[in-house]
Design a protein around this motif. Sequence first.
Motif: not given
Length: 355
Positions: A119-124, A131-137
């Motif tokens: 979900p986009e609200e968890h993208w950094v 984007l600053l990377g892949m949100p992983i967990y």
Amino acid sequence: MILYRRSGLATGAALLAAPLAAPSLSLAQPAPGRVVFGSWGGATARMWRESFGAPFTAATGIPVTVAELPDPAAAVAAARGRPQHNVALAASFQAAHLATSDLIERLSPDEIPNIRHVPEEHWVRDPQGRLLGMPIYFVYLGVAFNNTLARAADFASWEGLTERKWRGQISVTRPIFLAPYDLSLYARIRGGSEADIQPGVPMLEAVARNSVSSYSSMATLQQQMSRGEVTACAFYSGQIQMLRKAGQREVEMTLPREGGLVLSYVISIPKNAPDKAAALRFLNDAIDPAKQIMAARSGYIPLSTNVTLPPEVIQEIGMTPEEVRARNWSPNWYTIAADIEARMRLADQVLDRAR
């Protein structure tokens, strides 16, 4: 008597700022077609080596080296744009802080298309939306407590930590984490936000006045809480999940009615790192459901929505991932990171006043 460690602020600053000395770990530069992954050590590194690295190599032929570091973000900062790793694991606020110094690559969704499962609200992202990377967990910040000394009902609200009956029975963390995590959450509870933290200061002061110590490591707090030396603390869900899984049933986690804080992690590509193509492939692959299930067994909750966790893992967490995401707040980490040093100084001043 509050036994605060005065080295906490200095240690925190060292983890955020680039030291003059190079990191002590000597590694060869990643060769073409390699991933050199900077991770925290111990169980975290073992999980990445076995659950992420080995399957990725088997599927792609790209070798993965997991380098164990005291703090991967500090290693990226110390490298000053000449990184020894081409993938690094970091808390989201750390990745955002590195971005303010232009030390990690900005990415687009087309470069890591599997991010669309998150979900986009968890993208950094930075202020330009990159984007600053892949949100992983993630894990969440809730209230951990010793159930021989307190009940979940005692902390139905976060305000429970401020009650005078807990004087000398609460622990708090160091300013490097107290500032981005606890202070941000308390600000929101008291009507502020990650951009307006002043409303949270009186609440943080009230919690600090109840504190018997400022814990220097998660292992220290776990021992104190298991022995009953600390009754309760704002703490991380994954740590309590692992303690209970190991048989320490006297420690529990509760999520107050205001909700908690999504403490997300991101894997990023340090600026100027070699073999970006292999690194991007690793980032994109990390959202694979099988790998996310393995991470969940180690206490980390998937941010991606394409994962169905086994019932026993859901039971350990106490909620489905969807319920956890819905009940916890995911702040703008870039806003928090933009002035993190000032926030750390404020948190340190609060601890000083509470002594």
